[in-house]
Design an enzyme around this catalytic site. Structure first.
Site, PDB file in Angstrom:
ATOM      1  NE  ARG A  33      -3.971   0.351   1.997  1.00 25.06           N
ATOM      2  CZ  ARG A  33      -4.777   0.948   0.881  1.00 25.06           C
ATOM      3  NH1 ARG A  33      -5.106   0.019   0.209  1.00 25.06           N
ATOM      4  NH2 ARG A  33      -5.200   2.064   1.167  1.00 25.06           N
ATOM      5  NE  ARG A  37      -5.425   6.044   6.901  1.00 30.42           N
ATOM      6  CZ  ARG A  37      -5.298   6.572   8.201  1.00 30.42           C
ATOM      7  NH1 ARG A  37      -5.267   7.856   8.397  1.00 30.42           N
ATOM      8  NH2 ARG A  37      -5.556   6.057   9.271  1.00 30.42           N
ATOM      9  NE  ARG A  46     -10.456   7.252  -1.767  1.00 32.74           N
ATOM     10  CZ  ARG A  46     -11.760   7.480  -1.785  1.00 32.74           C
ATOM     11  NH1 ARG A  46     -12.434   8.368  -2.505  1.00 32.74           N
ATOM     12  NH2 ARG A  46     -12.678   6.451  -1.304  1.00 32.74           N
ATOM     13  CG  ASP A  82      -9.996  -3.254  -4.672  1.00 26.76           C
ATOM     14  OD1 ASP A  82      -9.355  -2.784  -3.442  1.00 26.76           O
ATOM     15  OD2 ASP A  82     -10.743  -4.139  -4.580  1.00 26.76           O
ATOM     16  CE1 TYR A 188     -14.136  -8.060   1.085  1.00 30.20           C
ATOM     17  CE2 TYR A 188     -11.976  -9.364   0.138  1.00 30.20           C
ATOM     18  CZ  TYR A 188     -12.727  -8.449   1.030  1.00 30.20           C
ATOM     19  OH  TYR A 188     -11.669  -7.894   1.860  1.00 30.20           O
TER      20      TYR A 188
END
Length: 297
Positions: A33, A37, A46, A82, A188
């Site tokens: 990652r 952020r 974002r 993703d 998922y």
């Protein structure tokens, strides 16, 4: 590694050499990652775009993929995307909503590289996670899925982002592509969102074993096409995230996860040169992988 047609020559191939077990001058460094952020420039992008717009817009994906390398002397770039683009390509709707568990792997230091958990929640957007408005409730819902061979036509944006990013890297770092593993994606699609137990998905394995294998085969076929497409688009290293292996005992893992991981590994390797660094798991799963002939560098 020989220069590939259409891409700049590699200036820094440290990660590629390490992945092949070759001598390196120092340990290659990259961060899961990397685009996250913790970077103010990421937060600026974002704030203007929703998550999947960033994934589906090659210029934005490339921009945020490169942001960490503009700050730090890293040896790899991980394409911004993703794991749930595969269910989307199979015709399922996926939304990012506040208050849900993330689908993106987060760092956790353990021995191997075969599964991930979400217990460590640093570096991910706060309180955002995937939701399937219409998850799979029973075997009859498999008819809703698009043919797996057609999935790549809906994922061209990922390939375009990889090609653009590979060129923009100018050989200064290795480009990593990835996908979710079949069991993780299946979980998922059935749960409809993140879960601490994946009880609905595990229930399928017991109640609908045949349908579970059908679904896993669909996901596996789509994933193979997707990863081969990533290699052709410029990815130099591939990762397959079995993020929810922790929810399976050894036998369930051997029956419903490992065969599909091995199929992906074998078939992608047949069609393109790529390294597959494993992720963490426990010793039993590591033994299973070794027994099934999957190489762990």
């Amino acid at each position: 590694m020989a220069q590939e047609s259409g891409f700049p020559a590699m200036v820094n191939d440290r990660l590629l050499r390490a992945a092949r077990g070759e001598e390196v001058d120092q340990v290659p460094v990259w961060v899961m990652r990397q685009a996250g952020r913790y970077l103010p420039e990421f937060r600026e992008v974002r704030a203007k775009h929703d998550f999947f717009t960033m994934c589906q817009t090659p210029s934005l994906s490339c921009q945020v993929t490169l942001q960490p390398l503009n700050r730090f002397p890293l040896d790899a770039a991980i394409i911004f995307s993703d794991i749930l683009v595969i269910p989307q390509a199979l015709g399922m709707e996926v939304e990012m909503r506040p208050g849900e568990m993330s689908s993106s792997p987060t760092p956790r230091a353990l021995s191997l590289n075969l599964s991930y958990t979400y217990h460590t929640r640093i570096l991910k957007p706060p309180n955002m996670g995937p939701v399937f408005p219409s998850p799979l409730h029973g075997p009859e819902d498999l008819s809703r899925l698009a043919p797996p061979g057609d999935a790549c036509t809906k994922l061209q944006y990922v390939f375009d982002a990889l090609t653009l990013t590979r060129k923009e890297l100018k050989g200064k770092a290795t480009l990593i592509g990835f996908s979710g593993a079949p069991w993780t994606i299946m979980a998922y699609m059935i749960e409809g969102k993140g879960s601490k137990t994946m009880s609905n998905a595990k229930g399928w394995l017991y109640k609908h074993a045949e349908a579970s294998h059908r679904l896993l085969k669909i996901i596996t076929e789509a994933t193979i096409h997707y990863l081969v497409g990533q290699v052709k688009a410029g990815a130099q290293v591939l990762q397959v995230f079995e993020s929810h292996a922790e929810h399976l005992g050894p036998q369930l893992f051997r029956d419903f996860a490992l065969p599909y991981l091995k199929q992906i590994c074998d078939q992608v390797k047949e069609q393109g040169e790529a390294a597959w660094p494993p992720r963490h798991s426990n010793d039993v799963l590591a033994d299973s992988v070794s027994q099934r002939g999957v190489t762990m560098p």
